[in-house]
Motif scaffolding. Structure first.
Motif, mmCIF file in Angstrom:
data_model
loop_
_atom_site.group_PDB
_atom_site.id
_atom_site.type_symbol
_atom_site.label_atom_id
_atom_site.label_comp_id
_atom_site.label_asym_id
_atom_site.label_seq_id
_atom_site.Cartn_x
_atom_site.Cartn_y
_atom_site.Cartn_z
ATOM 1 N N ASP A 115 98.397 22.366 -22.510
ATOM 2 C CA ASP A 115 97.978 23.597 -23.178
ATOM 3 C C ASP A 115 96.587 24.029 -22.741
ATOM 4 O OD1 ASP A 115 100.378 23.824 -24.582
ATOM 5 O OD2 ASP A 115 99.646 22.556 -26.210
ATOM 6 N N VAL A 116 95.638 23.090 -22.700
ATOM 7 C CA VAL A 116 94.270 23.408 -22.271
ATOM 8 C C VAL A 116 93.759 22.253 -21.413
ATOM 9 C CG1 VAL A 116 91.891 23.912 -22.986
ATOM 10 C CG2 VAL A 116 93.806 24.706 -24.401
ATOM 11 N N MET A 117 93.242 22.599 -20.250
ATOM 12 C CA MET A 117 92.538 21.625 -19.403
ATOM 13 C C MET A 117 91.085 22.056 -19.392
ATOM 14 S SD MET A 117 92.439 18.969 -17.344
ATOM 15 C CE MET A 117 93.954 18.573 -16.522
ATOM 16 N N GLY A 118 90.205 21.163 -19.820
ATOM 17 C CA GLY A 118 88.776 21.445 -19.834
ATOM 18 C C GLY A 118 88.070 20.698 -18.724
ATOM 19 N N LEU A 119 87.161 21.379 -18.051
ATOM 20 C CA LEU A 119 86.333 20.784 -16.999
ATOM 21 C C LEU A 119 84.891 20.832 -17.466
ATOM 22 C CD1 LEU A 119 85.825 19.715 -14.115
ATOM 23 C CD2 LEU A 119 85.814 22.113 -13.351
ATOM 24 N N GLY A 120 84.303 19.639 -17.631
ATOM 25 C CA GLY A 120 82.956 19.532 -18.173
ATOM 26 C C GLY A 120 81.869 19.632 -17.133
ATOM 27 N N PRO A 121 80.627 19.724 -17.594
ATOM 28 C CA PRO A 121 79.485 19.909 -16.701
ATOM 29 C C PRO A 121 79.234 18.734 -15.749
ATOM 30 C CG PRO A 121 78.745 19.567 -18.966
ATOM 31 C CD PRO A 121 80.231 19.696 -19.006
ATOM 32 N N LYS A 122 79.781 17.574 -16.057
ATOM 33 C CA LYS A 122 79.625 16.407 -15.176
ATOM 34 C C LYS A 122 80.916 16.080 -14.442
ATOM 35 C CE LYS A 122 76.037 14.454 -18.080
ATOM 36 N NZ LYS A 122 75.667 13.387 -19.006
ATOM 37 N N GLY A 123 81.854 17.042 -14.425
ATOM 38 C CA GLY A 123 83.119 16.845 -13.732
ATOM 39 C C GLY A 123 84.169 16.132 -14.561
ATOM 40 N N GLU A 124 83.904 15.944 -15.871
ATOM 41 C CA GLU A 124 84.893 15.287 -16.709
ATOM 42 C C GLU A 124 86.063 16.226 -16.986
ATOM 43 O OE1 GLU A 124 81.716 16.229 -17.457
ATOM 44 O OE2 GLU A 124 81.360 15.976 -19.591
ATOM 45 N N LEU A 125 87.250 15.645 -17.089
ATOM 46 C CA LEU A 125 88.468 16.423 -17.307
ATOM 47 C C LEU A 125 89.112 15.993 -18.619
ATOM 48 C CD1 LEU A 125 89.736 16.217 -13.660
ATOM 49 C CD2 LEU A 125 89.217 18.338 -14.875
ATOM 50 N N TRP A 126 89.307 16.977 -19.495
ATOM 51 C CA TRP A 126 89.920 16.723 -20.796
ATOM 52 C C TRP A 126 91.216 17.521 -20.897
ATOM 53 C CZ3 TRP A 126 85.588 17.393 -25.057
ATOM 54 C CH2 TRP A 126 84.594 16.432 -24.858
ATOM 55 N N ARG A 133 92.831 29.235 -27.913
ATOM 56 C CA ARG A 133 91.665 30.114 -27.798
ATOM 57 C C ARG A 133 90.463 29.538 -28.536
ATOM 58 N NH1 ARG A 133 91.682 36.242 -29.908
ATOM 59 N NH2 ARG A 133 91.552 35.177 -31.906
ATOM 60 N N GLY A 134 90.694 29.034 -29.751
ATOM 61 C CA GLY A 134 89.602 28.413 -30.495
ATOM 62 C C GLY A 134 89.055 27.189 -29.785
ATOM 63 N N VAL A 135 89.939 26.389 -29.212
ATOM 64 C CA VAL A 135 89.521 25.208 -28.453
ATOM 65 C C VAL A 135 88.688 25.624 -27.251
ATOM 66 C CG1 VAL A 135 90.374 23.358 -26.952
ATOM 67 C CG2 VAL A 135 91.375 23.685 -29.215
ATOM 68 N N ALA A 136 89.152 26.625 -26.511
ATOM 69 C CA ALA A 136 88.416 27.086 -25.330
ATOM 70 C C ALA A 136 87.020 27.573 -25.713
ATOM 71 C CB ALA A 136 89.201 28.195 -24.618
ATOM 72 N N ARG A 137 86.906 28.279 -26.813
ATOM 73 C CA ARG A 137 85.590 28.737 -27.278
ATOM 74 C C ARG A 137 84.683 27.550 -27.608
ATOM 75 N NH1 ARG A 137 86.780 33.918 -31.260
ATOM 76 N NH2 ARG A 137 87.412 35.335 -29.599
ATOM 77 N N HIS A 138 85.238 26.548 -28.261
ATOM 78 C CA HIS A 138 84.450 25.368 -28.621
ATOM 79 C C HIS A 138 84.009 24.614 -27.363
ATOM 80 C CE1 HIS A 138 82.946 22.276 -31.281
ATOM 81 N NE2 HIS A 138 83.535 21.371 -30.515
ATOM 82 N N LEU A 139 84.908 24.460 -26.421
ATOM 83 C CA LEU A 139 84.557 23.772 -25.179
ATOM 84 C C LEU A 139 83.431 24.496 -24.445
ATOM 85 C CD1 LEU A 139 88.060 22.726 -23.793
ATOM 86 C CD2 LEU A 139 86.350 21.264 -24.888
ATOM 87 N N THR A 140 83.471 25.812 -24.452
ATOM 88 C CA THR A 140 82.433 26.606 -23.798
ATOM 89 C C THR A 140 81.059 26.303 -24.395
ATOM 90 O OG1 THR A 140 83.990 28.361 -23.256
ATOM 91 C CG2 THR A 140 81.674 28.968 -23.289
ATOM 92 N N ALA A 141 81.017 26.110 -25.686
ATOM 93 C CA ALA A 141 79.753 25.793 -26.354
ATOM 94 C C ALA A 141 79.193 24.444 -25.913
ATOM 95 C CB ALA A 141 79.943 25.815 -27.870
ATOM 96 N N HIS A 142 80.038 23.599 -25.333
ATOM 97 C CA HIS A 142 79.617 22.286 -24.838
ATOM 98 C C HIS A 142 79.486 22.248 -23.316
ATOM 99 C CE1 HIS A 142 79.757 20.280 -28.694
ATOM 100 N NE2 HIS A 142 80.857 20.955 -28.955
ATOM 101 N N GLY A 143 79.468 23.425 -22.686
ATOM 102 C CA GLY A 143 79.274 23.493 -21.241
ATOM 103 C C GLY A 143 80.548 23.329 -20.421
ATOM 104 N N PHE A 144 81.691 23.325 -21.069
ATOM 105 C CA PHE A 144 82.971 23.201 -20.372
ATOM 106 C C PHE A 144 83.517 24.574 -20.006
ATOM 107 C CE2 PHE A 144 82.782 19.053 -22.167
ATOM 108 C CZ PHE A 144 83.763 18.249 -21.598
ATOM 109 N N VAL A 145 84.345 24.600 -19.001
ATOM 110 C CA VAL A 145 85.199 25.751 -18.707
ATOM 111 C C VAL A 145 86.629 25.256 -18.908
ATOM 112 C CG1 VAL A 145 83.621 26.941 -17.150
ATOM 113 C CG2 VAL A 145 85.180 25.225 -16.229
ATOM 114 N N SER A 146 87.551 26.175 -19.110
ATOM 115 C CA SER A 146 88.914 25.726 -19.387
ATOM 116 C C SER A 146 89.948 26.664 -18.789
ATOM 117 C CB SER A 146 89.137 25.597 -20.896
ATOM 118 O OG SER A 146 88.948 26.838 -21.535
ATOM 119 N N VAL A 147 91.128 26.110 -18.594
ATOM 120 C CA VAL A 147 92.292 26.859 -18.144
ATOM 121 C C VAL A 147 93.434 26.506 -19.090
ATOM 122 C CG1 VAL A 147 93.987 27.163 -16.286
ATOM 123 C CG2 VAL A 147 91.575 26.898 -15.723
ATOM 124 N N GLU A 148 94.115 27.519 -19.585
ATOM 125 C CA GLU A 148 95.259 27.289 -20.459
ATOM 126 C C GLU A 148 96.533 27.203 -19.631
ATOM 127 O OE1 GLU A 148 95.375 30.000 -23.808
ATOM 128 O OE2 GLU A 148 93.180 29.968 -23.930
#
Length: 143
Positions: free
Chosen positions: A39-50, A13-28
């Protein structure tokens, strides 16, 4: 509504909140392919996947034998741990995030290894489909 979250879920949850602050959306608890669940897949504003793996203890980390299989499904790979975790256990060639239930901070940026375009397209489509299905299930649990 109060959620009774496990330690790893609090980190996520903390990670997802931090990612949101950087323009990412996430799915746990995202499944990039059969047999793997990140645990968390982040999708960034330029299509990057973390991919971010949340580890709540030494034992939790040492029992994870699949993490290297996640590398081929993301552009960057991170560990997320709390301030008490012995970070010297974590491989230096991976990213490091310190998190709690409320926020997180990237301590060491993960090296970038860009996905091939076809795999990126497949992963973004799967990310969108999973997110939409989860939202739909919240609206209509009978689906």
């Amino acid at each position: 509504m109060t959620l009774d979250l496990q330690p790893g879920q609090k980190l996520a949850r903390g990670v997802a909140r931090h990612l949101t602050a950087h323009g990412f959306v996430s799915v746990e608890e995202f499944v990039p392919t059969r047999g793997l669940r990140v645990d968390v897949m982040g999708l960034g504003p330029k299509g990057e996947l973390w991919v971010i793996e949340c580890k709540s203890s030494r034992a939790d980390y040492q029992s994870d034998s699949k993490w290297q299989g996640y590398l081929e499904w993301c552009d960057r790979f991170f560990w997320a741990v709390d301030t008490e975790f012995p970070t010297d256990l974590l491989p230096q060639e991976t990213g490091l995030i310190i998190a709690d239930a409320y926020d997180a901070e990237i301590i060491r940026m993960a090296p970038e290894d860009k996905l091939p375009p076809a795999r990126r397209k497949k992963m973004i489509q799967k990310f969108a489909t999973d997110a939409a299905r989860r939202l739909q299930a919240l609206r209509d649990p009978r689906l």
